[in-house]
Write a protein that holds these residues in place. Sequence first.
Motif, short mmCIF file in Angstrom:
data_model
loop_
_atom_site.label_atom_id
_atom_site.label_comp_id
_atom_site.label_asym_id
_atom_site.label_seq_id
_atom_site.Cartn_x
_atom_site.Cartn_y
_atom_site.Cartn_z
N MET B 304 0.84 -1.19 0.00
CA MET B 304 0.00 0.00 0.00
C MET B 304 0.88 1.24 0.00
SD MET B 304 -3.16 -0.77 0.10
CE MET B 304 -3.82 -2.42 -0.06
N ALA B 305 0.37 2.30 -0.60
CA ALA B 305 1.03 3.60 -0.51
C ALA B 305 0.56 4.26 0.80
CB ALA B 305 0.64 4.44 -1.72
N PRO B 306 1.22 5.33 1.23
CA PRO B 306 0.82 5.96 2.50
C PRO B 306 -0.63 6.45 2.51
CG PRO B 306 2.87 6.91 1.67
CD PRO B 306 2.38 5.98 0.63
N ASN B 307 -1.22 6.64 1.35
CA ASN B 307 -2.62 7.07 1.32
C ASN B 307 -3.57 5.90 1.52
OD1 ASN B 307 -2.31 5.79 -1.09
ND2 ASN B 307 -2.95 7.49 -2.38
N ILE B 373 13.28 11.62 0.56
CA ILE B 373 12.10 10.97 -0.01
C ILE B 373 11.89 9.63 0.70
CG2 ILE B 373 11.11 9.95 -2.11
CD1 ILE B 373 12.77 12.07 -3.68
N ALA B 374 10.70 9.48 1.28
CA ALA B 374 10.42 8.29 2.08
C ALA B 374 10.09 7.09 1.20
CB ALA B 374 9.26 8.58 3.02
N THR B 375 10.29 5.88 1.75
CA THR B 375 9.83 4.65 1.10
C THR B 375 8.93 3.93 2.10
OG1 THR B 375 11.55 3.21 1.97
CG2 THR B 375 12.07 4.42 -0.04
N GLU B 376 8.47 2.73 1.74
CA GLU B 376 7.59 1.99 2.66
C GLU B 376 8.35 1.61 3.93
OE1 GLU B 376 8.91 0.86 -0.06
OE2 GLU B 376 9.40 -1.27 0.02
N ASN B 377 9.68 1.66 3.89
CA ASN B 377 10.45 1.37 5.09
C ASN B 377 10.47 2.55 6.07
OD1 ASN B 377 11.13 -1.11 3.93
ND2 ASN B 377 12.83 -0.14 2.80
N ASP B 378 10.14 3.74 5.55
CA ASP B 378 10.14 4.93 6.40
C ASP B 378 8.74 5.35 6.79
OD1 ASP B 378 12.98 5.24 5.85
OD2 ASP B 378 12.35 5.93 3.86
N ALA B 379 7.79 5.15 5.90
CA ALA B 379 6.45 5.65 6.16
C ALA B 379 5.41 4.78 5.46
CB ALA B 379 6.33 7.09 5.66
N THR B 380 4.41 4.38 6.22
CA THR B 380 3.34 3.56 5.65
C THR B 380 1.99 4.25 5.75
OG1 THR B 380 3.26 2.45 7.78
CG2 THR B 380 4.42 1.31 6.02
N ILE B 382 -0.02 8.39 6.64
CA ILE B 382 0.18 9.83 6.56
C ILE B 382 0.97 10.36 7.76
CG2 ILE B 382 -1.02 12.06 6.46
CD1 ILE B 382 -1.38 10.46 3.90
N GLU B 383 0.61 9.87 8.96
CA GLU B 383 1.28 10.37 10.17
C GLU B 383 2.78 10.12 10.12
OE1 GLU B 383 0.20 12.36 12.61
OE2 GLU B 383 -1.51 12.43 11.24
N SER B 384 3.16 8.87 9.79
CA SER B 384 4.59 8.56 9.78
C SER B 384 5.30 9.28 8.63
CB SER B 384 4.82 7.04 9.72
OG SER B 384 4.09 6.46 8.67
N LEU B 385 4.57 9.50 7.53
CA LEU B 385 5.16 10.23 6.41
C LEU B 385 5.44 11.68 6.82
CD1 LEU B 385 6.00 10.38 3.40
CD2 LEU B 385 3.63 10.95 2.86
N LYS B 386 4.45 12.27 7.48
CA LYS B 386 4.59 13.65 7.94
C LYS B 386 5.80 13.78 8.86
CE LYS B 386 0.25 15.98 8.48
NZ LYS B 386 -0.87 16.16 9.38
N ALA B 387 5.90 12.84 9.80
CA ALA B 387 7.00 12.88 10.76
C ALA B 387 8.34 12.74 10.04
CB ALA B 387 6.82 11.76 11.78
N PHE B 388 8.38 11.82 9.06
CA PHE B 388 9.62 11.59 8.32
C PHE B 388 10.04 12.85 7.56
CE2 PHE B 388 11.92 10.49 4.46
CZ PHE B 388 12.88 9.61 4.90
#
Lengths: 257, 470
Positions: B304-307, B373-380, B382-388
């Motif tokens: 899945m993408a972060p969305n 630029i995040a990958t699935e290892n950094d963010a799965t 929205i919250e974790s993407l934002k933080a990253f």
Amino acid sequence: MGYSVTKVIAITGKGGTGKTAVAALLIRSLSKKGKFLLAVDADADTNLPETLGCEDVKTIGDAKEYLQAEITKPRPDNPDMNKESVLKSKVYEIIEEMPGYDLLVMGRPEGSGCYCYVNNLLRGIMDKLIVNYDVVIIDAEAGLEHFSRKIIRDIDDLIVVTDASRRGFRTAERIHELVDELDSNVGRIHVIANKVTDANREKLVKLAEDLKLNMIGMIPLDPKIEEMDIKGIPLFEISDDSVAAVEIESIVKELGF
Amino acid sequence: MAEFPFEISPMFEGERVRKEGMFVELGGPKSLGLELVRAADMDAIEDDKVTIVGPDLKEMEEGKTYPWAMIFNIGGELVEPDLESVVERRVHDFINYCQGIMHLNQRYDVWMRVSKDTAAKMDSFKPFGQAVMMLFKTELPFIEKMQVTFYTDQAEVEKQLVEAKEIFKARDARTKDLRDEDVDVFYGCTLCQSFAPTNVCVVSPDRVSLCGAINWFDGRAAAKVDPEGPQFAIAKGDLLDANTGEYSGVNDIAVKLSSGEFSKIKLHSFFDSPHTSCGCFEVVGFYIPEVDGIGWVNREYQGMAPNGIGFSTMAGQTGGGKQIVGFLGIGVAYFYSPKFIQADGGWNRVVWLPSMLKEKIAETIPEDLKDKIATENDATDIESLKAFLQEKNHPVVATWAAAEEEEEEEEEAEETAVAAAPMMMPAAGFQMPAMASMPMMSAGKAGGIKITFKNAKISIDKMIVSEKKE
């Protein structure tokens, strides 16, 4: 080599009815008559090459994957590559040159990407390849996938092979309907009954009549074919006087040869 | 027309010379085969001359394979080095027009066969060379003079091959540098219209087709051979906006091919009048309003993408030949384009890529952005993407502050309960697009609901979102 009109014959039917054996026998008969022909294995589940005595053949699927991988490289080495001539080269390379005829195996289904472009190139290549031959004989799976993709566009004669089972005839009926949905041009549709015995002969004739299918041959159950199958002898080496080979001769006449 | 010992016709194009009917094989999988076209000064060319270095046809042994190189020199007032590759592409066609001669592949993979019938009609390759040059001069009249040298000697072919490879290398470097502004013509492709009837695929030097299979050079070659075929020329017309890649000619074809559904296509835009998406694109981009950034997923990525949605769902929503604002299908090679979504910030707007894709295209990602630029290892999500993104100080983070400021101003001006809404609006100046089928993700933690509006026209005078009072 004649540039007369090529006759394209596709053979299909439910698995287990012996359609590949019928295809092999037709190829044998016509190439013996001096017809220059292209045999196409368009059913990934069967084994036309083995039946013809040919093993480890490369496939159109391999050629397509090669080109697809090459052209979807993010940074192609040669952006101006002549993809048509490269694919054609791969296709011509995998054509197996058998004594008196050529063999082409379609092979595996395509991967997940978009094959519109590669298939479009392939269509053009097949169109030009087919005119090299007097006859093209295609061993096709019942779903007729290669025809729905129009890799081979026109079929003169579509032969559905069936055994005495009701399911065999159902398949024949379904293929009839499928052909109407296809955009491909299909000339005539025929049925060949296979593995015919004295016990089921009458029933087969009646079934065909009921379903309004045009039966052009009834191939008797041939113990020789089973024996060859068990011993692993290619069907191509069957003797002319076997009952199946004799019936094939009359079918070939029915087809207009 | 001069007399040749064999027939010449396009009818022979697909002719297959079989092993049984073959006199000799030239080049091919078992040997070396080369073809090269070079522009030369008119004075340096002796028109119609055929030179043979090594054994000629009559000195060859039946059934054998020989190394082969053919080097054509072309001259003419309009002939320039840039035309070499255009002319070279036709070698395949014209040789195949000769009866009994099979030509396959290109450049240093050339594979030819001469049939017994044709070999019996001539002692030398000379008439063959002259026939091919006759075809070139007839079909491409800008070629005024032409000569050819055939090499059949192993050492000579090897020598020519070394030189040719350098020439191809230089030529490829030039083609890779070709930009939208260097050409007058783009190409369109309608192969996908069978399932995406309003799709308008525009292929330019800086934008590969969505499937990744057709670049500008393929368009050029195909349109020359069959102008009525699925690939055709699009006159660029006037440049309306260099930044978004808007051309009057492209807009015209967009109207025509979409049957009036779209009036504009901007080649390098993500939000405003983006390219249509067929359905078989290699990668789909998706806007993430919560971070005001764009993520991309490739077809091979299963997760899945972060969305919260995967490739196939997004492809289903995006495909069908529509302009779906907020989503964009592309070919992988478009990541390498210097104009990659330049209207909307280019790489500075990219916030998420699957790790497999990020690795594959690593060389084209700007160095200073690689770690941001995040990958699935950094963010799965929205919250974790934002933080990253915040932690790495990604360029989009700067726009968040601006957006918040603006929101505050709005709040002061209008004393409604907007502040209670968890919806975070994207960057200043960005208007939420009139979504045809854009999934609205709930940005808060309200659970996994998804509302999809399709072709909706909603007008709301006032919307008040307030906390529920128990």
